[in-house]
Design a protein around this motif. Structure first.
Motif, PDB file in Angstrom:
ATOM      1  N   LYS A  69     -22.606 -12.309  10.123  1.00 37.02           N
ATOM      2  CA  LYS A  69     -22.695 -11.905   8.718  1.00 37.02           C
ATOM      3  C   LYS A  69     -22.217 -13.052   7.841  1.00 37.02           C
ATOM      4  O   LYS A  69     -21.195 -13.673   8.099  1.00 37.02           O
ATOM      5  N   ARG A  70     -22.983 -13.350   6.806  1.00 39.28           N
ATOM      6  CA  ARG A  70     -22.629 -14.442   5.908  1.00 39.28           C
ATOM      7  C   ARG A  70     -22.335 -13.897   4.523  1.00 39.28           C
ATOM      8  O   ARG A  70     -22.990 -12.974   4.059  1.00 39.28           O
ATOM      9  N   THR A  71     -21.338 -14.475   3.875  1.00 35.91           N
ATOM     10  CA  THR A  71     -21.032 -14.080   2.504  1.00 35.91           C
ATOM     11  C   THR A  71     -21.979 -14.805   1.572  1.00 35.91           C
ATOM     12  O   THR A  71     -22.635 -15.784   1.943  1.00 35.91           O
ATOM     13  N   GLY A  72     -22.049 -14.338   0.338  1.00 35.20           N
ATOM     14  CA  GLY A  72     -22.956 -14.957  -0.628  1.00 35.20           C
ATOM     15  C   GLY A  72     -22.624 -16.399  -0.913  1.00 35.20           C
ATOM     16  O   GLY A  72     -23.491 -17.185  -1.298  1.00 35.20           O
ATOM     17  N   ALA A  73     -21.355 -16.794  -0.712  1.00 38.64           N
ATOM     18  CA  ALA A  73     -20.951 -18.175  -1.013  1.00 38.64           C
ATOM     19  C   ALA A  73     -21.323 -19.133   0.083  1.00 38.64           C
ATOM     20  O   ALA A  73     -21.327 -20.342  -0.092  1.00 38.64           O
ATOM     21  N   GLU A  74     -21.641 -18.586   1.296  1.00 37.66           N
ATOM     22  CA  GLU A  74     -21.952 -19.464   2.421  1.00 37.66           C
ATOM     23  C   GLU A  74     -23.388 -19.963   2.346  1.00 37.66           C
ATOM     24  O   GLU A  74     -24.273 -19.288   1.848  1.00 37.66           O
ATOM     25  N   THR A  75     -23.581 -21.130   2.846  1.00 37.77           N
ATOM     26  CA  THR A  75     -24.936 -21.693   2.927  1.00 37.77           C
ATOM     27  C   THR A  75     -25.282 -21.887   4.386  1.00 37.77           C
ATOM     28  O   THR A  75     -24.402 -22.098   5.230  1.00 37.77           O
ATOM     29  N   VAL A  76     -26.572 -21.803   4.681  1.00 30.39           N
ATOM     30  CA  VAL A  76     -27.041 -21.992   6.057  1.00 30.39           C
ATOM     31  C   VAL A  76     -27.303 -23.466   6.275  1.00 30.39           C
ATOM     32  O   VAL A  76     -28.122 -24.071   5.576  1.00 30.39           O
TER      33      VAL A  76
END
Length: 230
Positions: free
Chosen positions: A221-228
């Protein structure tokens, strides 16, 4: 809910396991008769086994899921894809079908129908090999279903073809097949007394595969602040 009744699914499991074991035992008898070279005989046993798995999973998978293997059924029960009653019914059908496959192979090759194997297959190296073999089989199935379900017949067939050669046990990886092979004193046999070690190792390998791949195949799960990142 499957579109096929339980009776049809159990018939598919019994039939598929019978054909699988018939291929393992029958090709072993044929290979042993045609060559005195054990490596050539093993190759003659390996190729038909891998090939029949592709066929059986393709044609019977849509009916029952094409487990043909109590270790596979065990994993899908743990995943709550099967009820306990259905899982036990699958396992019973697999064992009965597998033994029938052995007996039919004997009839085809004019062997004594009822036999008990005298081939010793035991010891820590063999048990570790069965853990590895079954772990890899379930890894192929679980990851195959997750990423490329249509390829599962080929993944399983190719994996078993390879595992025949890189495992010390020649990759039984299947309690029903192991039990069935105890009923043949031919190339594919295993002494009945050696079955418990193989069966325990196979279930351990299956459980380890489920534990690791349940984690490995779950997206993070990634938060909105994280980038791939690439």
């Amino acid at each position: 809910m499957s579109e096929f009744s339980l009776n049809r699914r159990l018939t598919a499991e019994a039939l598929g396991t019978a054909m699988l074991v018939g291929t393992v035992v029958g090709s072993g008898i044929m290979a042993d008769r045609l060559s005195d070279d054990v490596a050539v005989s093993l190759l003659g046993n390996t190729i038909p086994t891998g090939a029949i798995l592709v066929v059986l999973i393709t044609i019977l998978g849509p009916i029952s899921g094409a487990h043909f293997n109590p270790a596979v059924t065990f994993v899908f029960w743990l995943k709550r894809n099967l009820s306990l009653t259905t899982g036990l019914s699958y396992i019973a059908a697999q064992i009965v079908g597998g033994i029938c496959g052995t007996l039919i192979a004997h009839v085809m090759f004019e062997e004594a129908v009822l036999q008990a194997s005298t081939t010793a297959r035991t010891g820590p190296a063999q048990w570790v090999a069965e853990i590895v073999a079954t772990f890899g089989l379930l890894a192929s199935i679980l990851a195959g279903i997750r990423f490329r379900e249509a390829a599962v017949p080929w993944l399983v067939g190719l994996y078993i073809t390879a595992a025949y050669w890189f495992t010390a046990s020649t990759s039984f990886a299947n309690p029903a097949v192991a039990i069935s092979r105890a009923f043949t004193d031919t190339f594919a046999g295993i002494r009945p007394i050696d079955l418990p070690g193989f069966i325990v190792a196979e279930f351990v390998g299956a459980a380890l595969a489920l534990a690791l791949f349940s984690w490995l195949l779950t997206p993070e799960k990634r938060t909105g602040a994280e980038t791939v990142r690439p």
